[in-house]
Motif scaffolding. Structure first.
Motif: not given
Length: 200
Positions: A64-66, A100-109, A131-135, A194-196
Motif C-alpha cells: 500500500l502506498y498513499g 478526473n479524480t485525485n487519488f490518495t492511495t494505491v493498493l498493489l497486488n 460512490n468510489p472511483v476505482i482505477a 495497481l488499484t487507485f
C-alpha cells in the motif's frame, strides 16, 4: 513515461454501473519497464485474512502506498501506506488525467501465478465514500476479470485485463456489482495490478 490515448476506450454496457476500459493505456515498451521496476522494488507482503472464522494467507502479495495518515482496511486487515515513490506518482498522474479524480492511495497486488487470485468482493469499504472511483492498472500476464450483479443473476461479464491496460469503475458500480480475479490451473506468468482509490 508515455501514456497512450490513441485507442478509444471501451464502455461496458452494464446496468447500475459505470465501467470504462482502456486496453492499451501504456504501450508495450513502457508497460514492460514499469512491470520490471514494480516487481523488484516493491516491498511486497503477504497478510492473513479471516474467512468464516479461519485464518489463511492471502493468495497474492500486496503493498500500500498513499498519503500520510491514510490507512486502508479490508478483510480485517489494516494496512499502513508507504510514501509515494516517483514511479507510482507518474502512473498516478496519467490515471488522474483521464479519471478526473485525485487519488490518495494505491493498493498493489502481485499475482505470482495462476494459484493466486482475488475472490468475489466489492470495493465498498466505508472510508472509500458513497460512490468510489476505482482505477485499476494491470501489468504482466493477462488475467480474466469477472463481474456479477448482486441481485440480477443474469447480469454477468468477463473481460481480459491486458498488459498496460486501465479499468475505471465509477458511480454506483460498487453498490450493485461484485468482481473477482479467479484462480486458474493454466500455466500463467506473474501479474501486478495497481488499484487507485480515494480514502476520505
Amino acid at each position: 513515461m508515455n501514456s497512450l490515448f490513441q485507442n478509444d476506450p471501451i464502455i461496458l454496457q452494464l446496468p447500475d454501473a459505470e465501467i470504462i476500459y482502456y486496453p492499451h493505456f501504456f504501450d508495450q515498451e513502457e508497460a514492460d519497464k514499469i512491470f520490471a521496476e514494480l516487481l523488484t522494488k516493491t516491498p511486497w507482503q503477504q497478510d492473513e485474512i479471516t474467512v468464516y472464522g479461519k485464518r489463511y494467507l492471502q493468495p497474492r502479495l500486496t503493498a500500500l502506498y498513499g498519503n500520510e495518515g491514510k490507512p486502508y482496511s479490508y478483510s480485517n486487515i489494516k494496512m499502513q501506506p508507504h510514501h509515494w515513490n516517483l514511479l507510482l506518482q507518474k502512473i498516478k498522474f496519467y490515471v488522474e488525467s483521464v479519471s478526473n479524480t485525485n487519488f490518495t492511495t494505491v493498493l498493489l497486488n502481485y499475482y505470482r501465478d495462476g494459484n493466486d487470485g482475488n475472490g468475489w468482493h466489492s470495493d465498498n469499504e466505508k472510508e472509500l465514500g458513497i460512490n468510489p472511483v476505482i482505477a485499476s492498472v494491470s501489468f504482466g500476464a493477462e488475467r480474466t476479470f469477472q463481474l456479477k450483479h448482486n441481485t440480477n443473476k443474469d447480469q454477468k461479464k468477463s473481460i481480459i485485463l491486458e498488459h498496460g491496460s486501465l479499468l475505471l469503475m465509477k458511480g454506483s458500480t460498487q453498490h450493485f456489482w461484485k468482481h473477482q480475479i479467479p484462480k486458474t490451473s493454466k500455466p500463467i506468468g506473474p501479474r501486478i495490478n495497481l488499484t487507485f482509490r480515494v480514502i476520505e
